[in-house]
Motif scaffolding. Structure first.
Motif, PDB file in Angstrom:
ATOM      1  N   ALA A 223       0.668  -1.296   0.108  1.00  0.00           N
ATOM      2  CA  ALA A 223       0.017  -0.268   0.522  1.00  0.00           C
ATOM      3  C   ALA A 223       1.012   1.635   0.060  1.00  0.00           C
ATOM      4  O   ALA A 223       0.599   2.243   0.472  1.00  0.00           O
ATOM      5  CB  ALA A 223      -0.860   0.130   1.087  1.00  0.00           C
ATOM      6  N   ALA A 224       2.075   1.060  -0.770  1.00  0.00           N
ATOM      7  CA  ALA A 224       2.913   1.939  -0.419  1.00  0.00           C
ATOM      8  C   ALA A 224       2.557   3.675  -1.007  1.00  0.00           C
ATOM      9  O   ALA A 224       1.022   3.745  -2.350  1.00  0.00           O
ATOM     10  CB  ALA A 224       3.978   1.509  -1.547  1.00  0.00           C
ATOM     11  N   CYS A 225       1.946   4.619  -1.035  1.00  0.00           N
ATOM     12  CA  CYS A 225       2.270   5.784  -0.875  1.00  0.00           C
ATOM     13  C   CYS A 225       1.890   6.358  -2.096  1.00  0.00           C
ATOM     14  O   CYS A 225       3.292   6.587  -2.497  1.00  0.00           O
ATOM     15  CB  CYS A 225       2.077   6.611  -0.348  1.00  0.00           C
ATOM     16  SG  CYS A 225       1.082   8.946  -0.232  1.00  0.00           S
ATOM     17  N   SER A 226       0.844   6.040  -3.416  1.00  0.00           N
ATOM     18  CA  SER A 226       0.679   6.929  -3.865  1.00  0.00           C
ATOM     19  C   SER A 226       1.244   8.365  -4.737  1.00  0.00           C
ATOM     20  O   SER A 226       1.229   8.973  -5.329  1.00  0.00           O
ATOM     21  CB  SER A 226      -0.282   6.120  -5.182  1.00  0.00           C
ATOM     22  OG  SER A 226      -1.435   6.707  -5.024  1.00  0.00           O
TER      23      SER A 226
ATOM     24  N   PRO B 107       2.887   1.246 -10.843  1.00  0.00           N
ATOM     25  CA  PRO B 107       2.500   0.296 -11.157  1.00  0.00           C
ATOM     26  C   PRO B 107       2.825  -0.464  -9.211  1.00  0.00           C
ATOM     27  O   PRO B 107       2.422  -1.133  -9.076  1.00  0.00           O
ATOM     28  CB  PRO B 107       3.013  -0.740 -11.439  1.00  0.00           C
ATOM     29  CG  PRO B 107       3.864  -0.418 -12.293  1.00  0.00           C
ATOM     30  CD  PRO B 107       3.793   1.589 -11.996  1.00  0.00           C
ATOM     31  N   ASN B 108       3.709   0.021  -8.833  1.00  0.00           N
ATOM     32  CA  ASN B 108       4.531  -0.417  -7.928  1.00  0.00           C
ATOM     33  C   ASN B 108       3.812  -0.279  -6.235  1.00  0.00           C
ATOM     34  O   ASN B 108       4.059  -0.070  -5.099  1.00  0.00           O
ATOM     35  CB  ASN B 108       5.920  -0.755  -7.627  1.00  0.00           C
ATOM     36  CG  ASN B 108       6.473  -0.986  -9.314  1.00  0.00           C
ATOM     37  OD1 ASN B 108       5.951  -2.521  -9.315  1.00  0.00           O
ATOM     38  ND2 ASN B 108       7.836  -0.982  -9.409  1.00  0.00           N
ATOM     39  N   HIS B 109       2.960   1.106  -6.493  1.00  0.00           N
ATOM     40  CA  HIS B 109       2.541   1.528  -5.213  1.00  0.00           C
ATOM     41  C   HIS B 109       1.423   2.028  -5.429  1.00  0.00           C
ATOM     42  O   HIS B 109       0.558   2.515  -5.896  1.00  0.00           O
ATOM     43  CB  HIS B 109       3.606   2.956  -5.617  1.00  0.00           C
ATOM     44  CG  HIS B 109       4.727   3.126  -5.005  1.00  0.00           C
ATOM     45  ND1 HIS B 109       5.343   2.854  -6.049  1.00  0.00           N
ATOM     46  CD2 HIS B 109       5.239   3.665  -4.167  1.00  0.00           C
ATOM     47  CE1 HIS B 109       6.713   3.169  -5.414  1.00  0.00           C
ATOM     48  NE2 HIS B 109       6.688   3.365  -3.929  1.00  0.00           N
ATOM     49  N   LYS B 110       0.857   1.392  -4.719  1.00  0.00           N
ATOM     50  CA  LYS B 110      -0.501   0.753  -4.742  1.00  0.00           C
ATOM     51  C   LYS B 110      -2.058   1.299  -3.336  1.00  0.00           C
ATOM     52  O   LYS B 110      -2.524   0.858  -4.315  1.00  0.00           O
ATOM     53  CB  LYS B 110      -1.180  -0.609  -4.435  1.00  0.00           C
ATOM     54  CG  LYS B 110      -0.224  -1.683  -5.932  1.00  0.00           C
ATOM     55  CD  LYS B 110      -0.667  -3.028  -6.009  1.00  0.00           C
ATOM     56  CE  LYS B 110       0.228  -3.909  -7.009  1.00  0.00           C
ATOM     57  NZ  LYS B 110       0.318  -3.084  -8.227  1.00  0.00           N
ATOM     58  N   GLY B 111      -0.682   2.336  -3.063  1.00  0.00           N
ATOM     59  CA  GLY B 111      -2.145   3.024  -1.852  1.00  0.00           C
ATOM     60  C   GLY B 111      -2.249   4.547  -2.378  1.00  0.00           C
ATOM     61  O   GLY B 111      -1.862   5.561  -3.016  1.00  0.00           O
ATOM     62  N   ASP B 112      -3.624   3.923  -2.759  1.00  0.00           N
ATOM     63  CA  ASP B 112      -4.339   4.470  -3.375  1.00  0.00           C
ATOM     64  C   ASP B 112      -5.888   5.355  -3.005  1.00  0.00           C
ATOM     65  O   ASP B 112      -7.123   5.607  -3.397  1.00  0.00           O
ATOM     66  CB  ASP B 112      -5.248   3.753  -5.040  1.00  0.00           C
ATOM     67  CG  ASP B 112      -5.735   2.838  -4.506  1.00  0.00           C
ATOM     68  OD1 ASP B 112      -6.266   2.325  -3.195  1.00  0.00           O
ATOM     69  OD2 ASP B 112      -6.416   1.969  -6.020  1.00  0.00           O
ATOM     70  N   TRP B 113      -5.887   5.027  -1.396  1.00  0.00           N
ATOM     71  CA  TRP B 113      -6.971   5.264  -0.717  1.00  0.00           C
ATOM     72  C   TRP B 113      -7.028   6.711  -0.992  1.00  0.00           C
ATOM     73  O   TRP B 113      -8.714   7.326  -0.624  1.00  0.00           O
ATOM     74  CB  TRP B 113      -6.460   5.270   0.766  1.00  0.00           C
ATOM     75  CG  TRP B 113      -5.539   5.962   1.449  1.00  0.00           C
ATOM     76  CD1 TRP B 113      -5.992   6.960   1.705  1.00  0.00           C
ATOM     77  CD2 TRP B 113      -4.425   5.446   1.292  1.00  0.00           C
ATOM     78  NE1 TRP B 113      -4.076   7.391   2.170  1.00  0.00           N
ATOM     79  CE2 TRP B 113      -3.562   6.003   1.908  1.00  0.00           C
ATOM     80  CE3 TRP B 113      -3.411   4.316   0.629  1.00  0.00           C
ATOM     81  CZ2 TRP B 113      -2.063   6.391   1.814  1.00  0.00           C
ATOM     82  CZ3 TRP B 113      -2.367   4.299   0.975  1.00  0.00           C
ATOM     83  CH2 TRP B 113      -1.511   5.302   1.550  1.00  0.00           C
ATOM     84  N   TYR B 114      -6.780   7.794  -1.432  1.00  0.00           N
ATOM     85  CA  TYR B 114      -6.802   8.952  -1.324  1.00  0.00           C
ATOM     86  C   TYR B 114      -8.520   9.222  -2.247  1.00  0.00           C
ATOM     87  O   TYR B 114      -9.320  10.214  -2.577  1.00  0.00           O
ATOM     88  CB  TYR B 114      -6.034   9.998  -1.765  1.00  0.00           C
ATOM     89  CG  TYR B 114      -5.170  10.117  -0.570  1.00  0.00           C
ATOM     90  CD1 TYR B 114      -4.353  10.507  -0.099  1.00  0.00           C
ATOM     91  CD2 TYR B 114      -3.235   9.287  -1.897  1.00  0.00           C
ATOM     92  CE1 TYR B 114      -3.101  10.307   0.485  1.00  0.00           C
ATOM     93  CE2 TYR B 114      -2.584   9.021  -1.454  1.00  0.00           C
ATOM     94  CZ  TYR B 114      -2.489   9.501   0.742  1.00  0.00           C
ATOM     95  OH  TYR B 114      -1.294   9.690   0.773  1.00  0.00           O
ATOM     96  N   PHE B 115      -8.139   8.579  -4.032  1.00  0.00           N
ATOM     97  CA  PHE B 115      -9.844   8.076  -4.778  1.00  0.00           C
ATOM     98  C   PHE B 115     -10.341   7.323  -4.635  1.00  0.00           C
ATOM     99  O   PHE B 115     -11.015   7.581  -5.299  1.00  0.00           O
ATOM    100  CB  PHE B 115      -8.211   8.423  -5.920  1.00  0.00           C
ATOM    101  CG  PHE B 115      -7.017   8.734  -5.923  1.00  0.00           C
ATOM    102  CD1 PHE B 115      -6.148   9.894  -5.772  1.00  0.00           C
ATOM    103  CD2 PHE B 115      -5.222   7.996  -5.833  1.00  0.00           C
ATOM    104  CE1 PHE B 115      -6.055  11.223  -5.720  1.00  0.00           C
ATOM    105  CE2 PHE B 115      -4.078   9.419  -6.074  1.00  0.00           C
ATOM    106  CZ  PHE B 115      -4.217  10.033  -5.769  1.00  0.00           C
ATOM    107  N   THR B 116      -9.852   5.990  -3.894  1.00  0.00           N
ATOM    108  CA  THR B 116     -10.982   5.221  -3.203  1.00  0.00           C
ATOM    109  C   THR B 116     -11.175   4.822  -2.840  1.00  0.00           C
ATOM    110  O   THR B 116     -12.102   3.810  -3.021  1.00  0.00           O
ATOM    111  CB  THR B 116      -9.981   3.920  -4.184  1.00  0.00           C
ATOM    112  OG1 THR B 116      -8.996   3.613  -3.451  1.00  0.00           O
ATOM    113  CG2 THR B 116      -9.074   3.379  -6.196  1.00  0.00           C
ATOM    114  N   GLY B 117     -11.044   4.909  -1.612  1.00  0.00           N
ATOM    115  CA  GLY B 117     -10.996   5.058  -0.108  1.00  0.00           C
ATOM    116  C   GLY B 117     -10.773   3.825  -0.146  1.00  0.00           C
ATOM    117  O   GLY B 117     -11.476   2.860   1.219  1.00  0.00           O
ATOM    118  N   ASN B 118      -9.826   2.876  -0.338  1.00  0.00           N
ATOM    119  CA  ASN B 118      -9.359   1.693  -0.468  1.00  0.00           C
ATOM    120  C   ASN B 118      -8.119   1.754   1.393  1.00  0.00           C
ATOM    121  O   ASN B 118      -7.356   1.634   0.498  1.00  0.00           O
ATOM    122  CB  ASN B 118      -8.765   1.271  -0.897  1.00  0.00           C
ATOM    123  CG  ASN B 118      -9.802   0.193  -2.292  1.00  0.00           C
ATOM    124  OD1 ASN B 118     -10.701   0.054  -1.589  1.00  0.00           O
ATOM    125  ND2 ASN B 118      -9.615   0.463  -3.505  1.00  0.00           N
TER     126      ASN B 118
END
Length: 633
Positions: free
Chosen positions: A315-318, A594-605
């Motif tokens: 979940a590395a920060c994008s 592709p290697n930084h999948k931390g996208d909670w700002y955008f998806t809420g995941n």
């Protein structure tokens, strides 16, 4: 577009593996590590301008002499100030004494073998020197002294506070840094006592006991019994008085850390280019600390990587890649360039594929690389059109026809200039708004009025304040046919709780626009349903999966609908130029990074239960008109 969005912090560490005499002989000064620490911190100034601090540990000091040093300062010039203060401590000594490595080892502060630095941005609004890292916990036993700093934000401070009080402790400050220091300090005490008992079993006495403890402290034990309790994104760094150095990364790999080791040094920083430039290294020389992994160097200088916590996934920060980290990193540069290039088709569509009457530009400064990517995308598209046109010319085209086709080009200009920084002492509303409109200036007559479309790209659009108060107003003075505002990041819909200063839900322009659509369409029942769902989620017992109920707010609407409402809300009064918003897609984000999948700002995941709990609490706060960060006490 909001340049006052802050990333939590930056860290820097150096462990010398040779005696100070070695660096004096090879590099001409025993201050080799101190000077390198200064460079590492200056090159991470982007990560913290509210304060900074450094610490150093001197090995082999005799009782009665200081061996652990710390210097801190507040403000954007803190790095310069703290290193200046260190050198002021040497002013009462002669130049010969300061340059003498033997004298320095025995008499000068910060003449040590272990160094740690920190740059601070607050994500909680708490300020003052007492909140500036490193934090220090003192004891007469060297091994029990702990100095700690980090790039982190914890989401479950209430749980940790309760655990400490259950142990009988009475914490003086309710903050994640202080509670972490106390909990880790408590576990360090236990580790020292474990070795004390073992030393006695071996028949050791007095100073021999102390020596045994310092040679056998296992920081991995301390970290394993401390960090399992924390939920959040973090890189925690620390030094002990006896000479242990450590850094641990969270098991989701949310916050970044990079390290390098040779036979002279072990170094760590928040960003890879910092190590490359400071120590003249190649990308391949540097390694990234893995999820849940700790870099530990013991008193003897033995370096090891130890898996402290089980990895929980990537979940590395994008947002680190889009905005905060230095664009000089090889991979980050390519990623930002691709983010821009991937927006080629939607931007072309927005200008009706009229490249002859379209000027591309960017908002300084972090969007510049994405701007280059967009230009490359436009050129590739135009080259393909040229090939088609040339192929259609027939057998005997005229030179004029050839020239007309090959002369077509992508037009770009530096339209916007960052002009001034608004001074915070101006508080009167109208005056402040008027000054805000002048934060940016424009290059006049760089486009053809009423004929040219103006495309302006930025890395992200968060609150929309700068767009409304400054950017759109100033661009309208050029009288373009149409303004297309482009974000290389997707719509930011959700707050962050892992160390980036993202605002409350209601401060996001995307959220406000969505709420406006809900009210316009008389869908208020949806808000009450989400409110009840959020309340159900936040009371779930620890360990039970938590869902992000706030997602339902956005589900009835297309991205384009929300975009149009944002434009309507942010358009300044009196502006007549058509405006269109183009956002990066989430799919495009993942393709470019592709290697930084931390996208909670955008998806809420959100990767952790704490993040999920807090986003639900954020909506509850919004609905109940509670004006505080969801993670605040």
């Amino acid at each position: 577009m909001e340049k006052n969005i802050h990333e939590d912090c930056g860290v820097a560490m150096i462990r010398l593996l040779k005696p100070l005499e070695y660096y004096q002989e090879k590099y001409g000064t025993w201050m080799y590590a101190l000077n390198k620490l200064y460079l590492m911190m200056e090159k991470q100034h982007n990560r913290g301008q509210e304060g900074a601090g450094i610490a150093s540990v001197k090995l082999f000091s005799e009782p009665g002499n200081e061996y652990m040093f710390r210097e801190r300062a507040e403000g954007k010039n803190a790095v310069t100030e703290i290193f200046g203060n260190v050198h002021k401590r040497y002013k009462d000594f002669s130049q010969e004494e300061v340059s003498d490595v033997s004298f320095a080892k025995d008499n000068l502060p910060f003449a040590g073998e272990l160094y740690m630095g920190h740059l601070r941005y607050s994500t909680t609004g708490k300020s003052g020197l007492s909140y500036v890292h490193p934090f220090l916990r003192r004891n007469n036993w060297k091994a029990k002294n702990l100095c700690m700093c980090g790039n982190f934000n914890m989401t479950n401070i209430g749980d940790i506070f309760e655990k400490l009080t259950d142990q009988g402790q009475c914490p003086r400050i309710y903050s994640d840094t202080y509670l972490l220091l106390e909990l880790m300090g408590h576990r360090l005490d236990r580790e020292v006592e474990r070795n004390f008992v073992e030393a006695q079993k071996r028949g050791l006495e007095k100073r021999a006991v102390t020596e045994y403890i310092e040679e056998n402290v296992q920081m991995s034990n301390v970290l394993k019994t401390t960090m399992t309790d924390f939920d959040g994104g973090y890189v925690i760094c620390g030094l002990t008085g006896s000479g242990e150095m450590f850094s641990i990364r969270d098991p989701w790999a949310i916050r970044p850390a990079f390290y390098y080791k040779n036979d002279e040094i072990v170094v760590l920083a928040s960003e890879r280019p910092v190590l490359q430039t400071t120590f003249d290294l190649e990308c391949e020389d540097i390694r990234e600390l893995m999820p849940g992994q700790a870099l530990i160097v013991n008193k003897r200088g033995e370096c090891s990587l130890q898996q402290i916590l089980e990895p929980k996934g990537n979940a590395a920060c994008s947002f680190e890649r889009i905005y905060f980290s230095r664009g000089s990193d090889r991979d980050i540069y390519k990623e930002r360039e691709k983010l821009g290039q991937q927006l080629t088709e939607p931007v072309l569509k927005a200008v009706d594929y009229d490249t002859s009457h379209t000027v591309l530009s960017f908002i300084p400064n972090t969007a510049e690389v994405a701007f280059y990517g967009l230009i490359h995308g436009f050129k590739a598209w135009l080259d393909a059109r040229k090939v088609e046109q040339l192929s259609a010319l027939g057998e005997k085209p005229s030179p004029e026809e050839f020239y007309r086709i090959i002369h077509q080009d992508v037009r770009s200009e530096k339209v916007a200039w960052k002009d001034i920084k608004l001074r915070t002492f101006i508080t009167e509303g109208n005056s402040r708004n008027d000054l805000a409109s002048h934060v940016y200036d424009i290059t006049y007559e760089c486009i053809n009025p009423q004929e040219d479309n103006l495309v302006i790209i930025d890395d992200s659009i968060v609150r929309g304040t700068t767009l409304k108060e400054s950017i759109l107003r100033i661009l309208d003075r050029l009288h373009p046919k149409k303004i297309v505002v482009v974000s290389s990041a997707p719509q930011i819909r959700y707050p962050d709780y892992y160390g980036i200063d993202m605002p409350r839900l209601e401060e996001f322009c995307v959220f406000r626009a969505t709420i406006a659509l809900i009210k316009e369409r008389h869908m208020d029942d949806l808000l009450s349903q989400v409110y009840e769902a959020c309340k159900n989620e936040v009371v779930k017992p620890k360990g039970e999966p938590i869902a992000n109920a706030v997602r339902a707010v956005y589900s009835p609407f297309m991205v384009e609908e929300i975009n149009r409402k944002i434009v309507e809300m942010l358009r300044p009064d009196g502006m007549t130029t058509p405006v269109e918003l183009v956002y990066q897609s989430v799919e495009g984000l993942h393709e470019a990074i592709p290697n930084h999948k931390g996208d909670w700002y955008f998806t809420g995941n959100y990767p952790t239960p704490g993040g999920m709990r807090l986003v639900n609490q954020a909506f509850i706060n919004y609905y109940e008109h509670v004006h505080q960060h969801a993670g605040e006490a």
